[in-house]
Design an enzyme around this catalytic site. Structure first.
Site, PDB file in Angstrom:
ATOM      1  N   VAL A 275      34.130  52.969  29.211  1.00 61.64           N
ATOM      2  CA  VAL A 275      35.239  53.236  30.121  1.00 61.64           C
ATOM      3  C   VAL A 275      34.886  52.756  31.534  1.00 61.64           C
ATOM      4  O   VAL A 275      33.871  53.158  32.110  1.00 61.64           O
ATOM      5  CB  VAL A 275      35.596  54.736  30.135  1.00 61.64           C
ATOM      6  CG1 VAL A 275      36.769  54.984  31.070  1.00 61.64           C
ATOM      7  CG2 VAL A 275      35.922  55.211  28.721  1.00 61.64           C
ATOM      8  N   LYS A 276      35.753  51.873  32.040  1.00 62.34           N
ATOM      9  CA  LYS A 276      35.507  51.270  33.355  1.00 62.34           C
ATOM     10  C   LYS A 276      36.210  52.119  34.417  1.00 62.34           C
ATOM     11  O   LYS A 276      37.425  52.349  34.347  1.00 62.34           O
ATOM     12  CB  LYS A 276      36.079  49.852  33.332  1.00 62.34           C
ATOM     13  CG  LYS A 276      35.351  48.869  34.188  1.00 62.34           C
ATOM     14  CD  LYS A 276      35.854  47.467  33.853  1.00 62.34           C
ATOM     15  CE  LYS A 276      35.303  46.453  34.804  1.00 62.34           C
ATOM     16  NZ  LYS A 276      35.931  45.150  34.590  1.00 62.34           N
ATOM     17  N   ILE A 277      35.433  52.562  35.381  1.00 61.20           N
ATOM     18  CA  ILE A 277      35.919  53.524  36.385  1.00 61.20           C
ATOM     19  C   ILE A 277      35.575  52.995  37.779  1.00 61.20           C
ATOM     20  O   ILE A 277      34.437  52.573  38.012  1.00 61.20           O
ATOM     21  CB  ILE A 277      35.270  54.915  36.148  1.00 61.20           C
ATOM     22  CG1 ILE A 277      35.693  55.447  34.767  1.00 61.20           C
ATOM     23  CG2 ILE A 277      35.624  55.885  37.257  1.00 61.20           C
ATOM     24  CD1 ILE A 277      35.128  56.810  34.404  1.00 61.20           C
TER      25      ILE A 277
ATOM     26  N   THR B 295      37.181  43.577  30.730  1.00 59.46           N
ATOM     27  CA  THR B 295      38.560  43.264  31.109  1.00 59.46           C
ATOM     28  C   THR B 295      38.862  44.082  32.360  1.00 59.46           C
ATOM     29  O   THR B 295      38.060  44.909  32.782  1.00 59.46           O
ATOM     30  CB  THR B 295      39.555  43.682  30.011  1.00 59.46           C
ATOM     31  OG1 THR B 295      39.425  45.089  29.810  1.00 59.46           O
ATOM     32  CG2 THR B 295      39.313  42.958  28.713  1.00 59.46           C
TER      33      THR B 295
END
Ligand code: G3P
Length: 218
Positions: free
Chosen positions: A86-88, A27
């Site tokens: 975790v998207k960074i 997402t």
């Protein structure tokens, strides 16, 4: 090659999951906004809802752009469910945060990647996944598939464990081309996944088989 769906729409996620071939979900804040999910608590609840539908890696994106904020969000998001990744974003502070997460057992997806140089930085920081946006590269009149091929080649030479997750996929052919050049994961809109089923000869052949059966069996 793993198949992820790139959406925050729970109905689309359920439809893809029902196929039995879904390995995860990605997402981003734009996809959350598209389905009307706003506010930190609602967004967190939505991630948990997604985790309860799909037993696979679920990317949840930070919205901070400084190291301390990203690390704080990474701790909060990864505590929501064991499957959260975790998207960074691929910025200086992001690379520092990815390295911190790697050192502290939090899995990451480095997003907004558009070059092989960025891919090398993310792998050095120990990102679990790397998300090159191939559709947006194509939009700039460059070749998104060539970028995936280049990154896969570099990662194989050095044995980097970061998985290449081709994102910003726009059509079924993107998926096939990603498979040809060795992407580890594709994250796709539902329409692109469903597009893989389509072939007129399959439809014609099935209609013929059923008609012939009916002729012989009433
Ligand atoms: O996974 C990234 C994706 O959501 C971006 O897709 O079509 O907005 O370039 P797009």
């Amino acid at each position: 090659m793993k198949f992820f769906i790139d959406t925050a729409d729970l109905n689309e996620i359920k439809e893809a999951a029902a196929l039995g071939i879904l390995d995860g979900v990605t997402t981003n804040p734009s996809l959350m906004a598209k389905v009307g999910i706003t506010g930190a608590d609602n967004i967190k609840k939505h991630y948990v809802d997604i985790c309860n539908i799909v037993d696979g890696d679920i990317s949840a994106e930070v919205i901070s752009v400084d190291f301390d904020g990203m690390v704080r969000e990474a701790k909060e998001l990864s505590a929501l469910h064991p499957n959260i990744v975790v998207k960074i974003p691929m910025i200086k502070e992001g690379i520092k945060a990815i390295k911190w997460c790697t050192d502290n057992g939090i899995r990451t997806n480095c997003t907004l990647v558009f070059s092989a140089g960025q891919a090398i930085l993310a792998a050095k920081a120990g990102a679990t996944y790397l998300s090159p946006f191939i559709g947006r590269v194509d939009d700039m009149n460059w070749d998104g598939i060539l970028l995936i091929e280049q990154i896969v080649h570099i990662y194989r030479i050095y044995g980097f464990e970061t998985e290449v997750l081709a994102a910003s996929i726009r059509n079924p052919l993107h998926i096939v081309r990603c498979a040809e050049v060795g992407a580890d994961v594709v994250t796709c809109p539902l329409s692109s996944i469903l597009g893989l089923f389509k072939h007129p000869l399959t439809d014609l052949g099935l209609a013929q088989f059923l008609a012939d059966y009916k002729k012989g069996n009433g």
